[in-house]
Design a protein around this motif. Structure first.
Motif, PDB file in Angstrom:
ATOM      1  N   VAL A 174       0.859  -1.183   0.000  1.00  0.00           N
ATOM      2  CA  VAL A 174       0.000   0.000   0.000  1.00  0.00           C
ATOM      3  C   VAL A 174       0.897   1.236   0.000  1.00  0.00           C
ATOM      4  N   ALA A 175       0.688   2.116  -0.981  1.00  0.00           N
ATOM      5  CA  ALA A 175       1.486   3.341  -1.105  1.00  0.00           C
ATOM      6  C   ALA A 175       0.643   4.527  -0.658  1.00  0.00           C
ATOM      7  N   ILE A 176       1.232   5.371   0.198  1.00  0.00           N
ATOM      8  CA  ILE A 176       0.513   6.577   0.649  1.00  0.00           C
ATOM      9  C   ILE A 176       1.422   7.786   0.454  1.00  0.00           C
ATOM     10  N   ASP A 177       1.019   8.658  -0.458  1.00  0.00           N
ATOM     11  CA  ASP A 177       1.794   9.873  -0.716  1.00  0.00           C
ATOM     12  C   ASP A 177       0.999  11.091  -0.284  1.00  0.00           C
ATOM     13  N   GLY A 178       1.696  12.213  -0.171  1.00  0.00           N
ATOM     14  CA  GLY A 178       1.021  13.458   0.174  1.00  0.00           C
ATOM     15  C   GLY A 178       2.033  14.483   0.643  1.00  0.00           C
ATOM     16  N   LEU A 238       2.951  -4.315   3.381  1.00  0.00           N
ATOM     17  CA  LEU A 238       3.821  -3.165   3.604  1.00  0.00           C
ATOM     18  C   LEU A 238       2.997  -1.913   3.361  1.00  0.00           C
ATOM     19  N   VAL A 239       3.048  -0.970   4.307  1.00  0.00           N
ATOM     20  CA  VAL A 239       2.447   0.334   4.025  1.00  0.00           C
ATOM     21  C   VAL A 239       3.599   1.330   4.009  1.00  0.00           C
ATOM     22  N   MET A 240       3.819   1.906   2.823  1.00  0.00           N
ATOM     23  CA  MET A 240       4.957   2.814   2.652  1.00  0.00           C
ATOM     24  C   MET A 240       4.447   4.203   2.318  1.00  0.00           C
ATOM     25  N   GLU A 241       4.922   5.196   3.075  1.00  0.00           N
ATOM     26  CA  GLU A 241       4.475   6.578   2.863  1.00  0.00           C
ATOM     27  C   GLU A 241       5.627   7.448   2.386  1.00  0.00           C
ATOM     28  N   GLY A 242       5.288   8.461   1.590  1.00  0.00           N
ATOM     29  CA  GLY A 242       6.317   9.384   1.113  1.00  0.00           C
ATOM     30  C   GLY A 242       5.760  10.383   0.136  1.00  0.00           C
ATOM     31  N   ARG A 243       6.565  10.667  -0.905  1.00  0.00           N
ATOM     32  CA  ARG A 243       6.153  11.637  -1.918  1.00  0.00           C
ATOM     33  C   ARG A 243       6.059  10.991  -3.299  1.00  0.00           C
ATOM     34  N   ASP A 244       6.826   9.915  -3.506  1.00  0.00           N
ATOM     35  CA  ASP A 244       6.942   9.313  -4.841  1.00  0.00           C
ATOM     36  C   ASP A 244       6.719   7.806  -4.795  1.00  0.00           C
ATOM     37  N   ALA A 258       1.887  -0.933  -6.930  1.00  0.00           N
ATOM     38  CA  ALA A 258       1.385  -1.306  -5.594  1.00  0.00           C
ATOM     39  C   ALA A 258      -0.077  -1.740  -5.701  1.00  0.00           C
ATOM     40  N   ASP A 259      -0.509  -2.591  -4.776  1.00  0.00           N
ATOM     41  CA  ASP A 259      -1.901  -3.067  -4.807  1.00  0.00           C
ATOM     42  C   ASP A 259      -2.874  -1.912  -4.632  1.00  0.00           C
ATOM     43  N   LEU A 260      -2.503  -0.953  -3.773  1.00  0.00           N
ATOM     44  CA  LEU A 260      -3.347   0.230  -3.562  1.00  0.00           C
ATOM     45  C   LEU A 260      -2.443   1.442  -3.436  1.00  0.00           C
ATOM     46  N   ARG A 261      -2.841   2.534  -4.083  1.00  0.00           N
ATOM     47  CA  ARG A 261      -2.058   3.778  -3.997  1.00  0.00           C
ATOM     48  C   ARG A 261      -2.982   4.928  -3.617  1.00  0.00           C
ATOM     49  N   PHE A 262      -2.558   5.691  -2.617  1.00  0.00           N
ATOM     50  CA  PHE A 262      -3.382   6.804  -2.127  1.00  0.00           C
ATOM     51  C   PHE A 262      -2.577   8.097  -2.150  1.00  0.00           C
ATOM     52  N   TYR A 263      -3.311   9.185  -2.266  1.00  0.00           N
ATOM     53  CA  TYR A 263      -2.700  10.512  -2.169  1.00  0.00           C
ATOM     54  C   TYR A 263      -3.535  11.303  -1.171  1.00  0.00           C
ATOM     55  N   LEU A 264      -2.915  11.721  -0.072  1.00  0.00           N
ATOM     56  CA  LEU A 264      -3.643  12.468   0.958  1.00  0.00           C
ATOM     57  C   LEU A 264      -3.461  13.974   0.754  1.00  0.00           C
ATOM     58  N   HIS A 265      -4.584  14.655   0.694  1.00  0.00           N
ATOM     59  CA  HIS A 265      -4.610  16.104   0.594  1.00  0.00           C
ATOM     60  C   HIS A 265      -5.117  16.698   1.903  1.00  0.00           C
ATOM     61  N   ALA A 266      -4.719  17.915   2.196  1.00  0.00           N
ATOM     62  CA  ALA A 266      -5.399  18.702   3.242  1.00  0.00           C
ATOM     63  C   ALA A 266      -4.974  20.130   2.980  1.00  0.00           C
ATOM     64  N   ASP A 267      -5.828  21.096   3.258  1.00  0.00           N
ATOM     65  CA  ASP A 267      -5.407  22.441   2.884  1.00  0.00           C
ATOM     66  C   ASP A 267      -4.255  22.896   3.764  1.00  0.00           C
ATOM     67  N   VAL A 268      -3.492  23.831   3.236  1.00  0.00           N
ATOM     68  CA  VAL A 268      -2.203  24.147   3.841  1.00  0.00           C
ATOM     69  C   VAL A 268      -2.352  24.748   5.240  1.00  0.00           C
ATOM     70  N   GLU A 269      -3.437  25.508   5.478  1.00  0.00           N
ATOM     71  CA  GLU A 269      -3.635  26.076   6.826  1.00  0.00           C
ATOM     72  C   GLU A 269      -3.869  24.956   7.834  1.00  0.00           C
ATOM     73  N   ALA A 270      -4.679  23.982   7.425  1.00  0.00           N
ATOM     74  CA  ALA A 270      -4.969  22.861   8.338  1.00  0.00           C
ATOM     75  C   ALA A 270      -3.676  22.117   8.662  1.00  0.00           C
ATOM     76  N   ARG A 271      -2.810  21.959   7.674  1.00  0.00           N
ATOM     77  CA  ARG A 271      -1.568  21.209   7.896  1.00  0.00           C
ATOM     78  C   ARG A 271      -0.584  21.989   8.767  1.00  0.00           C
ATOM     79  N   ALA A 272      -0.502  23.296   8.520  1.00  0.00           N
ATOM     80  CA  ALA A 272       0.396  24.128   9.342  1.00  0.00           C
ATOM     81  C   ALA A 272      -0.082  24.096  10.808  1.00  0.00           C
ATOM     82  N   ARG A 273      -1.429  24.094  10.985  1.00  0.00           N
ATOM     83  CA  ARG A 273      -1.989  24.043  12.350  1.00  0.00           C
ATOM     84  C   ARG A 273      -1.620  22.727  13.042  1.00  0.00           C
TER      85      ARG A 273
END
Ligand code: DC
Length: 220
Positions: free
Chosen positions: A7-11, A132-138, A147-162
């Motif tokens: 499982v790939a998780i980018d963001g 395996l769950v691997m997180e990163g940018r690429d 990968a069997d499953l690939r995800f991209y996590l978004h959140a607005d920049v203010e929420a992330r800075a908070r």
């Protein structure tokens, strides 16, 4: 149905990748690989050797002497450099956080990590994990495009800075995203075919449940 799942998780920075990946690793007995911590460990080591990001030739020359290994700590993989795991306090500190995107943009640094990151699937199998769950940018674009499953996590920049502020960590989230998304080699992108999840208004449990449902369906 698959017996071992990747499982790939980018963001972007502070998009919730680590908390989500950790929770999934616990729920499904997967090995959790935080590749950002690998770029951070390399950055910490290069800084320890007094190398600066503009000393490209010296950085390239240092790469073969890094000698990567892996320590499995519960369900988390930790990178060893020369037999030593760089302590969390060091890799999450302000010096490393400020420098890591610069070192991560150097193609030779990324090339040095490519095979090592792919090899983490074998580490997971050898240790008896179900996946395996691997997180990163690429991860979904370059490391495991199949990968069997690939995800991209978004959140607005203010929420992330908070989120970072609440953790008490200094982090120029928007600036790191800009660097990570505009570099020439393996930039942060929404890989074609990846599942895009906007977590701005979702809590951790809701994000984990969304992904877990899809993993459970694959595991059968
Ligand atoms: O996930 P993180 O914020 O701890 O990652 C630190 C930095 O490492 C990030 O700013 C860019 C780099 N990185 C990368 O270039 N590719 C990855 N797969 C993971 C991280």
């Amino acid at each position: 149905m698959s017996s071992f799942l990747i499982v790939a998780i980018d963001g972007g920075a502070a998009s919730g990748k680590s908390s989500t990946s950790r929770a999934l690793s616990e729920r499904f007995n997967f090995l959790h690989v935080d590749t950002g911590s690998y770029y951070r460990a390399i950055t910490a080591e290069l800084l320890r050797r007094s190398l600066r990001v503009d000393q490209i030739d010296a950085v390239k020359a240092a790469i073969p002497s890094l000698h990567f290994g892996t320590q499995v700590d519960g369900r988390a993989a930790r990178m060893e450099i020369g037999g030593r795991v760089v302590p969390e306090a060091e890799i999450r500190g302000p010096e490393v956080t400020a420098a890591v995107s610069h070192f991560a943009a150097i193609p030779e640094v990324r090339a040095a990590l490519l095979a090592y990151q792919r090899g983490q699937a074998d580490v997971a199998r050898t240790h008896g994990f179900r996946g395996l769950v691997m997180e990163g940018r690429d991860i979904g674009s370059i490391i495991f495009p199949n990968a069997d499953l690939r995800f991209y996590l978004h959140a607005d920049v203010e929420a992330r800075a908070r989120r970072r502020e609440l953790e008490g960590r200094a982090d120029a989230v928007a600036e790191r995203d800009r660097m990570d998304a505009t570099r020439k080699t393996a930039p942060l992108v929404l890989a074609s075919g990846a599942i895009d999840i906007d977590s701005t208004y979702l809590n951790l449990e809701q994000v984990v449940d969304k992904i877990a449902g899809l993993i459970a369906a694959k595991l059968g």
